[in-house]
Design a protein around this motif. Sequence first.
Motif, mmCIF file in Angstrom:
data_model
loop_
_atom_site.group_PDB
_atom_site.id
_atom_site.type_symbol
_atom_site.label_atom_id
_atom_site.label_comp_id
_atom_site.label_asym_id
_atom_site.label_seq_id
_atom_site.Cartn_x
_atom_site.Cartn_y
_atom_site.Cartn_z
ATOM 1 N N GLU A 1 0.534 -1.380 -0.316
ATOM 2 C CA GLU A 1 -0.191 -0.060 -0.272
ATOM 3 C C GLU A 1 1.211 1.427 0.139
ATOM 4 O OE1 GLU A 1 -3.235 0.220 3.047
ATOM 5 O OE2 GLU A 1 -4.308 -1.944 2.607
ATOM 6 N N SER A 2 1.987 1.332 0.418
ATOM 7 C CA SER A 2 2.899 1.988 0.551
ATOM 8 C C SER A 2 3.136 2.651 -0.828
ATOM 9 C CB SER A 2 4.117 1.699 1.443
ATOM 10 O OG SER A 2 5.329 1.261 1.057
ATOM 11 N N THR A 3 3.444 2.021 -1.740
ATOM 12 C CA THR A 3 3.884 2.226 -3.365
ATOM 13 C C THR A 3 2.344 2.621 -3.906
ATOM 14 O OG1 THR A 3 3.815 -0.112 -3.895
ATOM 15 C CG2 THR A 3 5.740 0.806 -3.157
ATOM 16 N N SER A 4 1.085 2.662 -3.308
ATOM 17 C CA SER A 4 0.459 2.748 -3.845
ATOM 18 C C SER A 4 0.009 5.004 -4.726
ATOM 19 C CB SER A 4 -1.359 2.955 -3.351
ATOM 20 O OG SER A 4 -0.996 3.469 -1.763
ATOM 21 N N GLN A 5 -0.877 4.769 -5.863
ATOM 22 C CA GLN A 5 -0.846 6.184 -5.636
ATOM 23 C C GLN A 5 -2.493 7.087 -5.653
ATOM 24 O OE1 GLN A 5 1.834 8.767 -6.711
ATOM 25 N NE2 GLN A 5 2.974 6.586 -6.690
ATOM 26 N N PRO A 6 -2.388 8.007 -4.627
ATOM 27 C CA PRO A 6 -1.348 8.677 -4.409
ATOM 28 C C PRO A 6 -0.662 8.308 -3.077
ATOM 29 C CG PRO A 6 -3.554 9.789 -3.759
ATOM 30 C CD PRO A 6 -3.709 8.826 -4.715
ATOM 31 N N LYS A 7 0.826 8.736 -2.708
ATOM 32 C CA LYS A 7 1.967 7.814 -2.016
ATOM 33 C C LYS A 7 0.822 8.819 -0.934
ATOM 34 C CE LYS A 7 6.152 7.376 -0.555
ATOM 35 N NZ LYS A 7 6.198 5.750 -0.206
ATOM 36 N N PRO A 8 0.404 6.989 -0.323
ATOM 37 C CA PRO A 8 -0.017 7.322 1.522
ATOM 38 C C PRO A 8 1.057 7.892 2.339
ATOM 39 C CG PRO A 8 0.369 5.072 1.151
ATOM 40 C CD PRO A 8 0.701 6.271 -0.186
ATOM 41 N N SER A 9 0.823 9.034 3.369
ATOM 42 C CA SER A 9 1.896 9.411 4.642
ATOM 43 C C SER A 9 2.164 8.119 5.572
ATOM 44 C CB SER A 9 1.181 10.776 4.776
ATOM 45 O OG SER A 9 -0.197 10.166 5.650
ATOM 46 N N LEU A 10 2.875 8.576 6.688
ATOM 47 C CA LEU A 10 3.187 7.990 7.420
ATOM 48 C C LEU A 10 2.156 7.485 8.149
ATOM 49 C CD1 LEU A 10 6.961 7.926 8.212
ATOM 50 C CD2 LEU A 10 5.457 6.639 6.485
ATOM 51 N N LYS A 11 1.398 8.844 8.594
ATOM 52 C CA LYS A 11 0.307 9.130 9.838
ATOM 53 C C LYS A 11 -0.474 8.392 8.631
ATOM 54 C CE LYS A 11 -2.432 12.321 11.629
ATOM 55 N NZ LYS A 11 -3.220 13.673 12.003
ATOM 56 N N ALA A 12 -0.938 8.121 7.688
ATOM 57 C CA ALA A 12 -2.184 7.503 7.276
ATOM 58 C C ALA A 12 -2.403 5.834 7.282
ATOM 59 C CB ALA A 12 -2.595 7.584 5.934
ATOM 60 N N LEU A 13 -0.431 5.121 6.898
ATOM 61 C CA LEU A 13 -0.742 3.959 6.993
ATOM 62 C C LEU A 13 -1.006 3.560 8.362
ATOM 63 C CD1 LEU A 13 2.223 3.997 3.905
ATOM 64 C CD2 LEU A 13 0.235 2.723 3.909
ATOM 65 N N GLY A 14 -0.347 4.341 9.423
ATOM 66 C CA GLY A 14 -0.557 3.918 10.821
ATOM 67 C C GLY A 14 -2.326 3.793 11.005
ATOM 68 N N GLU A 15 -2.243 4.756 10.694
ATOM 69 C CA GLU A 15 -3.882 4.589 11.256
ATOM 70 C C GLU A 15 -4.955 3.310 10.233
ATOM 71 O OE1 GLU A 15 -5.355 8.580 9.643
ATOM 72 O OE2 GLU A 15 -4.910 10.110 11.751
ATOM 73 N N ARG A 16 -3.985 3.064 9.660
ATOM 74 C CA ARG A 16 -4.855 1.972 8.184
ATOM 75 C C ARG A 16 -4.571 0.171 9.711
ATOM 76 N NH1 ARG A 16 -6.013 -2.259 6.569
ATOM 77 N NH2 ARG A 16 -6.119 -3.126 4.781
ATOM 78 N N PHE A 17 -3.235 0.210 10.454
ATOM 79 C CA PHE A 17 -2.922 -0.527 10.437
ATOM 80 C C PHE A 17 -2.585 -0.915 11.677
ATOM 81 C CE2 PHE A 17 -1.333 -1.717 5.891
ATOM 82 C CZ PHE A 17 -1.841 -2.501 5.615
ATOM 83 N N LYS A 18 -3.570 0.601 12.574
ATOM 84 C CA LYS A 18 -3.379 0.877 13.772
ATOM 85 C C LYS A 18 -2.215 0.485 15.120
ATOM 86 C CE LYS A 18 -8.228 -0.633 14.617
ATOM 87 N NZ LYS A 18 -8.462 -0.970 12.885
ATOM 88 N N ILE A 19 -1.268 1.478 13.996
ATOM 89 C CA ILE A 19 0.403 1.133 14.457
ATOM 90 C C ILE A 19 0.487 2.735 14.740
ATOM 91 C CG2 ILE A 19 0.778 -1.362 14.271
ATOM 92 C CD1 ILE A 19 2.178 -0.502 11.432
ATOM 93 N N GLY A 20 1.959 2.946 15.355
ATOM 94 C CA GLY A 20 2.518 4.239 15.202
ATOM 95 C C GLY A 20 3.447 4.554 13.610
#
Length: 246
Positions: free
Chosen positions: A24-43
């Motif tokens: 998912e980190s390679t998808s476009q538009p590129k998601p932020s670290l915060k967005a990925l953290g919220e998606r997977f419930k990690i910091g």
Amino acid sequence: MSQPPAKRRRVELTLEDKIKLITESTSQPKPSLKALGERFKIGKSMVSNILKKKNVYQEQWERNASGSKFHFDNECKFDQLNKLTWEWFSWKRAQNFPLSGPVIQEKASSFSKELGYHDFKGSSGWLTSWKSRYSVKAFKVSRKSAGVDQQTVSDFKSRLPDIIQGYSLENIFNADETGLYYKALPDKTLAVRGDGATYVSNKRAWMTSAVLSDWLRDVNSEMWRKGRKILLFLDNASSHTAYMKT
């Protein structure tokens, strides 16, 4: 009275989840670290660490058919071996010693025998994982000398005539150490009959104060028997500092 915010519970992702995050980190538009953290419930810091080690996780995923049940264990079987190899690597690089993949693999194999890891293969797959874990990258070796403060060099050169005064050239020595790669030696060499070399070893292949002390004692005994007074130069390596005179 207000209550302090609840402490976030640490979430340990499965290898499958980590692969999903990396994808998912390679998808476009590129998601932020915060967005990925919220998606997977990690910091965000955990997201960042996973992305830094993506090569390791992808290799683990490829090797494990049941990847969805596999958890990456930071205290893995070869963790001690990896750390020993990293410490040795750092020490050798501090000496500006050029290191190739096969040399690192050979040293890791040596460590594995000392640790009793008889099933360690030292494969290219291990090397790739090890380099990824410690962010080790290949660089072209420069033939220029390592950076040294030129003022220090100038000051020492100006003091040198006074330091060596009273010593003949045959009684002035510069001492250093090197690793012995016995498997890389040529089949034949020329030497005077009776001549040999003294070498020592330890588990980490490092120079230590104890090794240096024994060697200096032997040199001193030999010079005393020959009635020679010598001047010996040493660099400022940590194992040498106890014998340094300024």
